[in-house]
Design an enzyme around this catalytic site. Structure first.
Site, PDB file in Angstrom:
ATOM      1  CG  MET A   1      -1.682   1.261   1.389  1.00  0.00           C
ATOM      2  SD  MET A   1      -2.819   1.235   2.772  1.00  0.00           S
ATOM      3  CE  MET A   1      -1.742   1.594   4.125  1.00  0.00           C
ATOM      4  N   PRO A   2       1.126   1.852  -1.155  1.00  0.00           N
ATOM      5  CG  PRO A   2       1.817   2.065  -3.352  1.00  0.00           C
ATOM      6  CD  PRO A   2       0.834   1.350  -2.492  1.00  0.00           C
ATOM      7  CE1 TYR A   3      -0.258   8.916   4.135  1.00  0.00           C
ATOM      8  CE2 TYR A   3       2.090   9.142   4.460  1.00  0.00           C
ATOM      9  CZ  TYR A   3       0.811   9.599   4.660  1.00  0.00           C
ATOM     10  OH  TYR A   3       0.594  10.740   5.383  1.00  0.00           O
TER      11      TYR A   3
END
Length: 72
Positions: A1-3
């Site tokens: 999950m890229p943030y």
């Protein structure tokens, strides 16, 4: 999950500009890292000029002196 977190000074960034940043960064993360765009989170945080410092001074003071990112 890229943030991805983007911090900018609070100087009139528009809703449309924010949307362009969010969609562009999401597309880049998808293309470069092959991540699902539905799992990519982008946060834009606007910082008050008094709370951002550069070259030892508050940005609010620099703006009062006529100093901007384009004129330094």
């Amino acid at each position: 999950m890229p943030y991805v977190k983007i911090e900018v000074t609070r100087e009139g960034i528009t809703r449309e500009q924010k949307q362009t940043l969010i969609s562009g960064i999401t597309k880049l993360i998808t293309e470069v890292l092959d991540k699902d765009p539905k799992l990519t989170h982008v946060v834009i945080q606007e910082i008050e000029l008094d709370d951002w410092g550069y070259a030892g001074e508050q940005v609010s003071v620099l703006r009062e002196k006529g100093i901007t990112a384009n004129n330094h």
